[in-house]
Every structure is written in C-alpha cells, then in structure tokens.
Design a protein around this motif. Structure first.
Motif, mmCIF file in Angstrom:
data_model
loop_
_atom_site.group_PDB
_atom_site.id
_atom_site.type_symbol
_atom_site.label_atom_id
_atom_site.label_comp_id
_atom_site.label_asym_id
_atom_site.label_seq_id
_atom_site.Cartn_x
_atom_site.Cartn_y
_atom_site.Cartn_z
ATOM 1 N N VAL A 332 42.065 40.684 45.325
ATOM 2 C CA VAL A 332 41.473 41.934 44.817
ATOM 3 C C VAL A 332 39.946 41.826 44.537
ATOM 4 O O VAL A 332 39.260 42.562 45.030
ATOM 5 C CB VAL A 332 42.443 42.629 43.923
ATOM 6 N N ALA A 333 39.619 40.968 43.820
ATOM 7 C CA ALA A 333 38.409 40.953 43.133
ATOM 8 C C ALA A 333 37.623 40.216 44.557
ATOM 9 O O ALA A 333 36.282 40.800 44.594
ATOM 10 C CB ALA A 333 38.064 40.206 41.868
ATOM 11 N N LEU A 334 37.729 39.387 45.093
ATOM 12 C CA LEU A 334 37.022 38.631 45.901
ATOM 13 C C LEU A 334 36.435 39.381 47.068
ATOM 14 O O LEU A 334 35.221 39.176 47.297
ATOM 15 C CB LEU A 334 37.859 37.272 46.533
ATOM 16 N N PRO A 335 37.350 40.216 47.733
ATOM 17 C CA PRO A 335 36.832 41.002 48.863
ATOM 18 C C PRO A 335 35.519 42.188 48.350
ATOM 19 O O PRO A 335 34.582 42.238 48.910
ATOM 20 C CB PRO A 335 37.786 41.814 49.101
ATOM 21 N N ALA A 336 35.776 42.329 47.015
ATOM 22 C CA ALA A 336 34.440 43.068 46.325
ATOM 23 C C ALA A 336 33.347 42.359 46.102
ATOM 24 O O ALA A 336 32.060 42.750 46.351
ATOM 25 C CB ALA A 336 34.996 44.046 45.024
ATOM 26 N N TRP A 337 33.598 41.157 45.667
ATOM 27 C CA TRP A 337 32.537 40.128 44.996
ATOM 28 C C TRP A 337 31.731 39.896 46.532
ATOM 29 O O TRP A 337 30.326 39.757 46.162
ATOM 30 C CB TRP A 337 33.024 38.984 44.536
ATOM 31 N N ARG A 338 32.193 39.818 47.401
ATOM 32 C CA ARG A 338 31.478 39.239 48.725
ATOM 33 C C ARG A 338 30.675 40.414 49.263
ATOM 34 O O ARG A 338 29.806 40.335 50.069
ATOM 35 C CB ARG A 338 32.498 38.836 49.699
ATOM 36 N N LEU A 339 30.942 41.702 48.865
ATOM 37 C CA LEU A 339 30.209 42.724 49.106
ATOM 38 C C LEU A 339 29.087 42.905 47.976
ATOM 39 O O LEU A 339 28.052 43.940 48.071
ATOM 40 C CB LEU A 339 30.826 44.041 49.286
ATOM 41 N N GLY A 340 28.683 42.319 47.177
ATOM 42 C CA GLY A 340 27.949 42.536 46.087
ATOM 43 C C GLY A 340 28.342 43.312 44.944
ATOM 44 O O GLY A 340 27.694 43.657 44.144
ATOM 45 N N LEU A 341 29.661 43.771 44.863
ATOM 46 C CA LEU A 341 30.165 44.625 43.742
ATOM 47 C C LEU A 341 31.166 43.907 42.793
ATOM 48 O O LEU A 341 31.911 42.939 43.631
ATOM 49 C CB LEU A 341 30.966 45.688 44.685
ATOM 50 N N TRP A 342 31.243 44.235 41.871
ATOM 51 C CA TRP A 342 32.072 43.431 40.846
ATOM 52 C C TRP A 342 32.875 44.784 40.073
ATOM 53 O O TRP A 342 32.465 45.562 39.367
ATOM 54 C CB TRP A 342 31.304 42.848 39.603
ATOM 55 N N PRO A 343 34.285 44.616 40.058
ATOM 56 C CA PRO A 343 35.005 45.420 39.382
ATOM 57 C C PRO A 343 35.004 45.301 37.939
ATOM 58 O O PRO A 343 35.030 44.392 37.445
ATOM 59 C CB PRO A 343 36.464 45.148 40.058
ATOM 60 N N THR A 344 34.771 46.462 37.306
ATOM 61 C CA THR A 344 34.370 46.353 35.958
ATOM 62 C C THR A 344 35.616 46.304 35.033
ATOM 63 O O THR A 344 35.336 46.145 33.621
ATOM 64 C CB THR A 344 33.620 47.619 35.467
ATOM 65 N N ARG A 345 36.792 46.312 35.565
ATOM 66 C CA ARG A 345 37.888 46.145 34.528
ATOM 67 C C ARG A 345 38.777 45.468 35.238
ATOM 68 O O ARG A 345 40.043 45.680 35.322
ATOM 69 C CB ARG A 345 38.372 47.717 34.224
ATOM 70 N N LEU A 346 38.330 43.854 35.326
ATOM 71 C CA LEU A 346 39.473 42.796 35.768
ATOM 72 C C LEU A 346 40.704 42.956 34.890
ATOM 73 O O LEU A 346 41.670 42.562 35.203
ATOM 74 C CB LEU A 346 38.797 41.488 35.915
ATOM 75 N N ASP A 347 40.622 42.782 33.691
ATOM 76 C CA ASP A 347 41.481 42.426 32.574
ATOM 77 C C ASP A 347 42.556 43.584 32.587
ATOM 78 O O ASP A 347 43.828 43.292 32.344
ATOM 79 C CB ASP A 347 41.034 42.358 31.311
ATOM 80 N N ALA A 348 42.084 44.790 32.777
ATOM 81 C CA ALA A 348 42.833 45.953 32.597
ATOM 82 C C ALA A 348 43.841 45.948 34.263
ATOM 83 O O ALA A 348 44.711 46.478 34.219
ATOM 84 C CB ALA A 348 42.048 47.256 32.487
ATOM 85 N N GLY A 349 43.209 45.308 35.149
ATOM 86 C CA GLY A 349 43.764 45.366 36.394
ATOM 87 C C GLY A 349 44.876 44.419 36.640
ATOM 88 O O GLY A 349 45.865 44.399 36.894
ATOM 89 N N VAL A 350 44.703 43.151 35.615
ATOM 90 C CA VAL A 350 45.501 42.351 35.790
ATOM 91 C C VAL A 350 46.881 42.718 34.860
ATOM 92 O O VAL A 350 48.037 42.484 35.343
ATOM 93 C CB VAL A 350 45.267 40.981 34.966
ATOM 94 N N VAL A 351 46.851 43.793 34.019
ATOM 95 C CA VAL A 351 48.004 44.532 33.596
ATOM 96 C C VAL A 351 48.520 45.192 34.701
ATOM 97 O O VAL A 351 50.251 45.213 34.615
ATOM 98 C CB VAL A 351 47.573 45.415 32.347
ATOM 99 N N SER A 352 48.002 46.075 35.486
ATOM 100 C CA SER A 352 48.387 46.691 36.468
ATOM 101 C C SER A 352 49.298 45.841 37.486
ATOM 102 O O SER A 352 50.230 45.981 37.872
ATOM 103 C CB SER A 352 47.439 47.630 37.100
#
Length: 680
Positions: A332-352
């Motif tokens: 989930v996060a790596l595809p965004a990182w490769r575009l120069g974007l960082w999801p701002t709520r990774l820890d909340a995402g791990v709960v989901s």
C-alpha cells in the motif's frame, strides 16, 4: 518475586558481568601491547643509569636504546590516536520520532510506573520508530566525532546501532531515574501503539524497561561503551576507504578524503585505526554477544513480576501486527512512495489492515473482540500529528530524504540549481508530498494505472505485429546511468496540490495517442490503432507476439530500477548492488527488515500492465472506480465490490492467449474495448 527466581536472575547477571570483564580484558590486552616498547625502553635506560644487567654505556646498547625509544614513542602516539578515535566514536543512532512528556504524559507515566515496579532506572526519553520492534538505545550526549556524517545510521538497517538487548545507561544511573541523557532511550514500534491495547502495551514493554537495570553496573556499561566505540571506528574506516558517489539528484556524496585537507587527514587516521579496531572487535565480539544474552535473560526474569500472564497474549498481537504492518508498507505505502507521495496515517492504516485480516482469516476472528478496549495511542495527546511524523520517517527510511527523482524526456530531470556552484544541499529539489487515505485511489492508484497503460501502448507501437520475436537482442540491458524510457514507473504525474512534480513524457496528452496512430504495425488495421483494449486483445489473440512486448517492458523497468539502485537517493529496497560496487560492498538490506522484492518475470510485468489498461478502460467507460484494498493495495471496484477474478483472466490472456474469458468479463461489466483509453 520468588526466592528461586531472584537467585536465577542473580546467576544470569553474574554471567553477564563475567563476559563484560572478558570484553574489558581485550581492551587491557591492547593497552599492554602498546606499552611493551615503552617498558623495554625504560629497562634499557635504567640499565644504562645503574650499570646492571650488563646494559651499561656502549655503542651497541646506545643504538638499541635510541631505536627502542623511538619505537616506543611511535607506538604510544599511535595508541593515543587510536584511543581517541575509539573513545570519541559516536555510535549509530536509529532514526526515530521523539515523544516529549508534554505530548504524551500518560505514556511517560506508564513507563515510569513500570520502572518503579521493576526497581530499575527509568528511561530518559521515549521515541517511536516505524517498525514492529521495541528496544533501549543509549543516546548519552557526547562530543560528536568530527568525521561522522549526518544521518549516517539512517535507513536500510533494522534497528541500526542498537544492542541485542536493553541498551546501557551511564555509570551514574540510579534506580528510579537519573540525570537527563544518562539513562537509555526507550524506542517503541509505532504500530504497537495503534494496534495494541494499553494493558497489552504495558505487558510488552516490561522486559524492555527491565533492561535498564543491568546497565547501571559499571563493568557492563564500560564494556558496551568500548564495543560501541570499536564499531564506530570500523564504520569510520569503511567511510574513509570509500569514494564519493553521485546520487540520482546529481549531488555528490563525498567520502572523508573528499572533504578537503582536514577530511583527508581524518580519513588517513581512520584507515590506520580501522584494522586495529577490527582485530579488537573480533576478539571481543563473542563475549559481547554472550553479555547481551545474559542481560536480556536477566531482564526477562525480572519482568516476570509484572503482567506475565498478559504478556503471552500480547506476544500473539506482535506477530499479527508484524504481518499487517509489512503488508501495508510493501503493498500500500510503497506504490505511493515511488510517486513521491507519503500516506500521512500509516499507523491508522495498519489498524484497518489488521481488522480486515481478522475478518478474512478465521484464525484471527477473536482478535477483533479486543478492539473495544482502550487503544494505546490514547496515551498520546495528538495521535494524528505523531502518526504523520512516523509516516514521513517511514518514507524516508525506504527511499531517502527526497522523493524518487521524476523523469522527463527519457533523462533525469535534475533541477539546474541542484548541486550547482554555490547551491546548498537539497536546494531546488522536490519534497515529499502528503496524501490522505481518502485521496489515495485518485492520487496513487489511478496514476499508476495510467502510467502503466501508457507504457503498454508505447510497447505495442514500438514492437508492432510483424516484428520477429527477437526483442531481447533489440533491447540490450543498459548501464546504471543510461537514460530512462518514456513512462518510467517511478515518474509520477503532477497532482493538483504539488506544482513542483513533473509529468512523465510518456503519458503526455496526445503524445502516446499520436505516436500510436502514426506508427501502428503493418498487421494492425485502422480500427485497432490507438490506445484501445481491442488492440491489446487482437495482439494477444495472434501467436508469437507477447514475447517482444514482455521483453521491451522488462527492459524499460530495468532501466528505471537501475536509475534508483541502492547507493543513490530514491533507491528501491533490495534491487541489487550499487553501480561499481564489488563483493565487499553488497547491496544494503531492505529497510526495517522487510523481505526483499523477488524479481518478476517479463510475463508477470506484462500481465500487470495489461491489468492496468483494463482497469483504466473500466474506469473510463463502465463506471468502475479505483480503490484501496488494505491488504493487497490498489484494487478495482465495480458497483462497490472488488473485482477478484480479473487477475486470473489477464494471466490466462498473457500466458495462453485466451481472450474469451476476458472478453466475457468486459461485456459483463460494461467495458467497451473499442473506446480509447485515457492515458493522462
């Protein structure tokens, strides 16, 4: 604590101290060897003064005295320099997000209460790491070594610089506290705070906090300082031996020898001290490892007095959190990182993600019942702000302090000011761009699909239907510095809120469509020219045309991976060794201990690109929407349901040329293959 338990803990502690003394004996042995020439010189000069031992005045003895004296002075000078380098060596520090007491008073109170119950010094500070692990790390303020590069211990190492068990405090630590910076820092894995309940976190941290107890012993603390100094000296020698390298941003990362006369002098000193430090580290290493095992065993024995029964259940949550966290980062996060974007709520995402895993896996069904208890993140005053800081740190740990370099026109689009004369580090370079989970489908999923679809149609246009299946020879592998093709996978389109980002040339409006319309293969009629699914289906329906496509796409992906190889900013985790690096300098491990990405075959890459084209067509003509699956990453949703059968149909098309299954699915969903696919 039972009497037998206390006796066992004391026995383990004695064993750890014995190994600490063995480590210190290595230091004493090295010092004794350094003093041997001086001792010999003293004996020779004393014999000349007293006339005893037959060492009175004489030409031969005088020459020997001056020779030994010169050797003693040289050895002592080298020993002093080596001792200063080892003593002043700054050990590696893991990148973390500090949590001050005003930002989490309840968390600090919980840790202090644990330390008081365990009768050990309380940690001096608390920090969070984007990792499923917790440990103690000494960060006692000391004068930094002049040659230590900033961020040297940064990404690429799981728990870089931390000991195997609880890290030491200073000798002046006292139970219940100590002066600021004397006790070790407690580093907590951020996923634990969001997934675990307060009671579970308390039980999990008890053995870690208990590790501050053995650190108060002077022998253990001294042995650890000695080993850390040796490790820092060896790292400095390796940096001094390395040469400066050019990053993907066009900026140079010099070695010590490339930092002027002072840097050259420091580099020479480190290269001379390095072999000695390695010798002592090899001699002390086994004893240091046994010492850390003893410290960890003593801490675990001491922690049995606090929440031991609950700790067993908490360990089950650790395994679940690790599984969900690794999957969230890589899919989930790596595809965004490769575009120069960082999801701002990774820890909340791990709960989901873990909640979804509990829903799918019957073995984890019972874990959702505990979600009604108070989560440990409630111990923070501003969980959202802390989550954002940890999420940005995770992106930087994976791909560097700057986002992956955009490409335009097939070459690296380095800003003119970057690395130019008088330019400061990082000046004029793009920054990481935040993205919320609600915007993830549009900003990440849709952009990835459009870029991959553009690459697929460009490959269709370049190969043509009549091209012989000899594409591997037509696309030789390029060296690391070769220019990238249009539509590189790491080249993001410019989001509306990030004007600094560059739009890839391979997906420019009219660029791909015009090229395809004017350069279709001889065997493709006008009806199938252009970026349409009909053209894709026609190509795969004919035998012998997929190998050329797969080879061309593989070559393009290899070029993009070579441009972001380890050793440059924007590196993909685990893609291979640095350009020009020998066997002595292998590729660094994947960040945070995540598994390396296995290489994908040309057919697998081709299937991914065909799937992206199908998804784009479904979004454009059938009302489907891009979405996010918490466990699998980008996903296509039709009428609110995720399409699970598309991957198998595309795989059958790529491997066997079976088009009927995919055609039936397109008709059932309402996708019109003859309509052009929007690539921008």
């Amino acid at each position: 604590m039972s009497g037998s338990g206390g006796t066992g803990r004391r026995a383990v502690a004695r064993s750890a101290r014995a190994h600490a003394l063995a480590v210190l004996r290595v230091r004493s042995t090295a010092l004794a060897l350094a003093l041997l020439p001086a001792a010999a010189a003293v004996i020779l000069w004393a014999g000349r003064a007293t006339g005893r031992f037959g060492l009175g005045p004489g030409t031969g003895w005088d020459a020997a005295r001056w020779t030994v004296t010169g050797l003693a002075v040289l050895v002592l000078a080298c020993a002093v320099v080596a001792g200063l380098v080892i003593a002043r060596g700054r050990p590696a520090v893991s990148p973390t997000v500090p949590v001050e007491e005003h930002a989490a008073p309840a968390l600090h109170a919980l840790v202090r209460d644990l330390a008081e119950r365990l009768e050990v010094p309380a940690p001096s500070a608390i920090a969070l790491t984007p990792d499923c692990d917790s440990w103690l790390e000494e960060r006692t303020p000391r004068r930094p070594a002049a040659d230590t590069a900033p961020g040297e211990a940064g990404p690429g190492r799981r728990g870089a610089g931390r000991p195997d068990a609880g890290a030491p405090g200073a000798e002046e630590d006292r139970p219940g506290g100590g002066r600021r910076g004397a006790a070790p820092v407690l580093v907590i894995g951020s996923p634990f705070l969001w997934w675990m309940r307060v009671a579970e976190l308390r039980a999990l941290l008890a053995p870690v906090v208990a590790g501050t107890g053995p650190s108060a012993h002077p022998d253990i603390a001294a042995a650890r300082r000695f080993v850390r100094g040796l490790d820092a000296a060896v790292a400095g020698a390796e940096r001094a031996a390395g040469r400066g390298r050019t990053t993907a941003w066009g900026t140079a990362t010099p070695g010590l020898a490339g930092q002027g006369p002072d840097g050259a002098l420091r580099g020479g000193v480190h290269r001379l001290v390095g072999p000695l430090a390695r010798w002592m580290l090899r001699a002390a290493g086994p004893h240091a490892a046994e010492m850390e095992r003893g410290v960890a065993a003593a801490a675990a024995e001491r922690a049995k007095a606090v929440d031991y029964g609950l700790r067993v259940a908490a360990q089950e949550q650790v395994g679940l959190a690790c599984a969900g966290w690794d999957r969230l980062l890589t899919r989930v996060a790596l595809p965004a990182w490769r575009l120069g974007l960082w999801p701002t709520r990774l820890d909340a995402g791990v709960v989901s993600a873990l909640t979804e895993l509990s829903r799918r896996d019957r073995l984890a069904e019972g874990f959702t019942s505990r979600l009604g208890d108070r989560p440990a993140c409630d111990l923070l005053e501003e969980p959202g702000r802390i989550d954002g800081a940890v999420s940005l740190l995770a992106a930087r740990l994976f791909l560097g302090p700057r986002p992956p370099l955009p490409h335009a026109g097939g070459t690296a689009a380095v800003p003119e000011r970057a690395g130019g004369p008088g330019a400061r580090v990082g000046e004029g370079l793009p920054e990481w761009t935040p993205v919320e989970w609600s915007a993830y489908p549009e900003e990440v999923v849709d952009r990835i699909w459009r870029a991959e679809a553009a690459r697929l149609f460009e490959a269709l246009d370049a190969t043509g239907a009549a091209e012989p299946v000899r594409a591997p020879a037509a696309e030789p592998p390029l060296p690391s510095g070769a220019p990238l093709p249009h539509g590189a996978p790491h080249a993001p389109q410019a989001p509306a809120h990030a004007p600094h980002a560059l739009t890839p040339a391979g997906v420019r409006a009219g660029g791909v469509g015009g090229a395809l319309a004017g350069g279709a293969g001889a065997g493709e009629g006008p009806a199938s020219a252009g970026p349409t699914l009909a053209r894709v289906l026609e190509r795969f329906a004919r035998p012998g045309g997929t190998e050329a496509l797969a080879a061309r796409i593989s070559a393009q992906m290899a070029r993009a991976e070579a441009a972001s190889a380890p050793g440059v900013i924007g590196a993909s985790p685990g893609v291979g060794p640095s350009a020009g690096a020998g066997e002595a300098h292998p590729a660094p491990p994947a960040p945070m201990g995540l598994p390396l990405q296995p290489p994908r075959s040309g057919k697998e890459l081709l299937a991914d690109h065909v799937t992206a084209a199908v998804c784009c067509a479904a979004v454009d003509t059938a009302g489907a929407v891009p979405g996010l699956d918490w466990l699998d990453g980008p996903a296509l949703f039709v009428d609110g349901e995720r399409t699970g059968e598309l991957a198998g149909l595309v795989l059958a098309l790529v491997e066997d040329g079976e088009t009927e299954g995919l055609r039936d699915w397109l008709a059932r969903v309402g996708v019109r293959p003859e309509k052009p696919v929007r690539l921008v």
